[in-house]
Design a protein around this motif. Sequence first.
Motif, PDB file in Angstrom:
ATOM      1  N   GLU A  22      13.567   3.241   0.835  1.00 52.70           N
ATOM      2  CA  GLU A  22      13.641   2.220  -0.202  1.00 52.70           C
ATOM      3  C   GLU A  22      14.252   2.827  -1.454  1.00 52.70           C
ATOM      4  OE1 GLU A  22       9.641   0.858  -0.727  1.00 52.70           O
ATOM      5  OE2 GLU A  22       9.530   0.022   1.292  1.00 52.70           O
ATOM      6  N   PHE A  23      14.518   1.997  -2.429  1.00 54.77           N
ATOM      7  CA  PHE A  23      15.119   2.430  -3.689  1.00 54.77           C
ATOM      8  C   PHE A  23      14.345   3.608  -4.276  1.00 54.77           C
ATOM      9  CE2 PHE A  23      15.464   2.356  -8.308  1.00 54.77           C
ATOM     10  CZ  PHE A  23      16.838   2.345  -8.482  1.00 54.77           C
ATOM     11  N   GLY A  24      15.048   4.702  -4.560  1.00 54.31           N
ATOM     12  CA  GLY A  24      14.451   5.869  -5.193  1.00 54.31           C
ATOM     13  C   GLY A  24      13.893   6.903  -4.236  1.00 54.31           C
ATOM     14  N   ASP A  25      13.662   6.544  -2.960  1.00 49.77           N
ATOM     15  CA  ASP A  25      13.170   7.517  -1.989  1.00 49.77           C
ATOM     16  C   ASP A  25      14.193   8.636  -1.813  1.00 49.77           C
ATOM     17  OD1 ASP A  25      10.947   5.954  -1.645  1.00 49.77           O
ATOM     18  OD2 ASP A  25      11.492   5.232   0.357  1.00 49.77           O
ATOM     19  N   ILE A  26      13.726   9.844  -1.525  1.00 48.39           N
ATOM     20  CA  ILE A  26      14.608  10.980  -1.295  1.00 48.39           C
ATOM     21  C   ILE A  26      14.846  11.098   0.206  1.00 48.39           C
ATOM     22  CG2 ILE A  26      14.950  13.464  -1.582  1.00 48.39           C
ATOM     23  CD1 ILE A  26      14.806  11.869  -4.220  1.00 48.39           C
ATOM     24  N   VAL A  27      16.109  10.967   0.609  1.00 50.26           N
ATOM     25  CA  VAL A  27      16.491  11.067   2.019  1.00 50.26           C
ATOM     26  C   VAL A  27      17.195  12.399   2.216  1.00 50.26           C
ATOM     27  CG1 VAL A  27      17.842  10.013   3.870  1.00 50.26           C
ATOM     28  CG2 VAL A  27      16.779   8.561   2.149  1.00 50.26           C
TER      29      VAL A  27
END
Length: 179
Positions: free
Chosen positions: A88-93
């Motif tokens: 989701e928005f802002g998650d670190i992938v």
Amino acid sequence: MNKRLVLLFVFACALSCKTPEARKPETVKSGSFISESVIRNKKLYEAEEKAIEAYIKTQDTKQFMASEYGFWYAQDTVVGVNASKLPEFGDIVNFNFNLSALDGTLIYSKEELKTRDYAMDQEALFTGLREGLKEMRAGETFTFIFPSQKAYGYYGDENRIGRNTPLISEVTVNSITNK
């Protein structure tokens, strides 16, 4: 002589008090450049689509699906739906990827591009890859086919990727960290 000077002064004042008039343009643009650009881009898109479809037909081991975002993908490694969540928005992938041309020529290897941490929708990443990561879970590997407008578009990367080049990318998501 004084009368002439006074008349000349009055005449000059009368001319200077006139309101300015709008000037007409010297040339009128017809919009033909935009029309020609639209035609050129449609031809480019059709040619790329045919090349991508031809590539997909040669891939016997992979089942490519069209994405709603305008690219194609095949799931190479699938993780269970409950195994992890979609980013989701802002998650670190944290992910690895490579880039190849449609003819199979490797442009950038995974080693060259290195493992990356990407803050979802908060950092610069080419459009197709950014949208593709939204569809992946931790542990999955997808093969994406990006048309040029979803990859590096008209300019390329000004290094190894030429202009209007469709790309193939194998992407592996290693982990997803909540924001």
